[in-house]
Write an enzyme that holds these catalytic residues in place. Structure first.
Site, short mmCIF file in Angstrom:
data_model
loop_
_atom_site.label_atom_id
_atom_site.label_comp_id
_atom_site.label_asym_id
_atom_site.label_seq_id
_atom_site.Cartn_x
_atom_site.Cartn_y
_atom_site.Cartn_z
N LYS A 1 6.27 -0.95 6.78
CA LYS A 1 6.37 -1.28 5.35
C LYS A 1 5.58 -0.24 4.55
O LYS A 1 4.47 0.12 4.92
CB LYS A 1 5.81 -2.68 5.10
CG LYS A 1 5.80 -3.06 3.63
CD LYS A 1 5.47 -4.52 3.44
CE LYS A 1 3.99 -4.83 3.40
NZ LYS A 1 3.23 -4.16 2.33
N GLU B 1 6.81 -7.90 -4.37
CA GLU B 1 5.53 -8.58 -4.62
C GLU B 1 5.34 -8.77 -6.13
O GLU B 1 5.43 -7.82 -6.91
CB GLU B 1 4.35 -7.78 -4.05
CG GLU B 1 3.02 -8.49 -4.33
CD GLU B 1 1.82 -7.98 -3.55
OE1 GLU B 1 1.99 -7.12 -2.67
OE2 GLU B 1 0.71 -8.46 -3.84
N ASP C 1 2.07 -2.25 8.49
CA ASP C 1 1.86 -1.94 7.08
C ASP C 1 1.19 -0.56 6.98
O ASP C 1 0.03 -0.41 7.38
CB ASP C 1 0.97 -3.01 6.45
CG ASP C 1 1.15 -3.10 4.94
OD1 ASP C 1 1.98 -2.34 4.40
OD2 ASP C 1 0.47 -3.93 4.33
N GLU D 1 4.60 0.85 0.40
CA GLU D 1 4.62 0.46 -1.02
C GLU D 1 5.22 1.63 -1.80
O GLU D 1 4.63 2.72 -1.84
CB GLU D 1 3.21 0.15 -1.50
CG GLU D 1 2.62 -1.06 -0.79
CD GLU D 1 1.23 -1.43 -1.28
OE1 GLU D 1 0.76 -0.83 -2.28
OE2 GLU D 1 0.62 -2.31 -0.66
N ASP E 1 -1.99 -4.78 5.17
CA ASP E 1 -3.26 -4.09 4.93
C ASP E 1 -4.25 -4.99 4.19
O ASP E 1 -5.40 -4.61 3.97
CB ASP E 1 -3.05 -2.74 4.19
CG ASP E 1 -2.35 -2.90 2.86
OD1 ASP E 1 -2.05 -4.04 2.45
OD2 ASP E 1 -2.11 -1.85 2.21
O1 KIV Z 1 -0.70 -6.47 2.96
C1 KIV Z 1 -0.17 -7.57 2.79
O2 KIV Z 1 -0.60 -8.59 3.30
C2 KIV Z 1 1.02 -7.62 1.95
C3 KIV Z 1 1.52 -8.96 1.52
C4 KIV Z 1 0.65 -9.54 0.47
C5 KIV Z 1 2.92 -8.88 1.08
O3 KIV Z 1 1.56 -6.61 1.62
#
Ligand code: KIV
Length: 304
Positions: free
Chosen positions: A131, A200, A101, A133, A62
């Site tokens: 993914k 991260e 993401d 968070e 993202d």
């Molecule tokens: O969104 C992203 O690019 C990320 C990376 C920084 C791990 O989550």
């Protein structure tokens, strides 16, 4: 695995000799202690270059909202915004392990919405994994998505979508209490069915302890050398920007300067009438151009 063809998004793709990378490969690489390079990517053409460079795992992060769209945080990313670059990267990298993401508010509201939105990354984005968070509060959400047979990468540590609650972009796991909490979060995510972890901005010691303890592949992002793999933002790696980068990021090129110089040269060529020349266009055949001259003489600018 000896796969000649692979079906993605309903299309049977000719794979030649190149294997489709799956979650099993990531788990095997973890067991074999082979480090896993991961990079973010946001478009079709670059995805082809990423694959040519031998990088098999791609995250359409993202961070797209920041580095490509110019927003000042990832909170501006939406699911519709993310699905377009995700599907483009899949078209450029059909064999890669593609991580979608899930953006802010696509999984926080309810588990049911989270499953539907994760499903969109798989069906519309062509992803192999999503993914999120998370911390321990998202245990049931991760459980619900994995129950729908969607592999989850649990992103722990610094969670930029929670920046307003976390109070700033800071390293995580700096105290023993914080470290224990992060390690327990990692155990909870593994117990909820996560297929991989991303850490991260986690301190070196905590990243090492989690990577050692879990059987899941652990991808680090500015979290020291002990993780099973590393991910960085493509624009940072390539120096494709004129903006500040976090100190822990290693830059391998200065594409920002290269692009600016090339564009200056291009603009100068146009202004100085160096490009295009007659040779760089296409002329009519002699017969046709004579016919045209006989018909109505050379064209006046108003008729072009
Ligand atoms: O969104 C992203 O690019 C990320 C990376 C920084 C791990 O989550």
């Amino acid at each position: 695995m000896d796969v000649e063809h692979w079906r993605i998004g309903g299309i049977l793709l000719g794979m030649g000799t190149r294997e489709k990378i799956t979650i099993s490969h990531l788990h095997a690489w973890k067991r074999e202690r082979k480090k896993i390079p991961v990079i973010t990517c946001y478009d079709y053409s670059t995805a082809r270059m990423v694959v040519d460079a031998g990088i098999d795992v791609i995250l359409v992060g993202d961070t797209y909202a920041e580095v490509c769209l110019g927003f000042d945080s990832t909170i501006s990313a939406t699911i519709d915004l993310m699905l377009v670059p995700t599907a483009a990267v899949r078209r450029g990298a059909p064999q890669a392990f593609l991580i979608g993401d899930m953006p802010f508010m696509s999984y926080q509201v309810s588990n049911a919405e989270a499953v539907v939105n994760a499903g969109r990354f798989m069906t519309e984005g062509g992803c192999d994994c999503v993914k999120l968070e998370v911390d321990r509060r998202f245990e049931s959400c991760v459980r619900a998505i994995t129950r729908a047979s969607i592999p989850v990468m649990a992103h722990l540590g610094l969670r930029p979508q929670s920046i307003h609650q976390m109070g700033g972009y800071r390293y995580q796991g700096k105290t023993a209490d914080e470290a224990e909490r992060l390690m327990e979060d990692a155990r909870i995510m593994a117990g909820a069915g996560a297929s991989a972890l991303l850490l991260e901005a986690v301190t070196n010691e905590v990243a090492a302890a989690i990577s050692e303890e879990t059987t899941l592949p652990v991808i680090g992002c500015i979290s020291g050398p002990a993780c099973d793999g590393q991910v960085l933002v493509l624009h940072d790696v390539l120096g494709y920007s004129t903006e500040h980068k976090p100190g822990a990021v290693k830059t391998y090129a200065s594409l920002g300067d290269t692009v600016t110089h090339a564009l200056k040269d291009y603009a100068a060529d146009i202004r100085n009438q160096v490009y295009p020349t007659q040779k760089q266009g296409r002329a009519m055949s002699a017969g046709e151009s004579e016919k045209l001259a006989r018909k109505d003489g050379p064209r006046s600018p108003s008729r072009r």
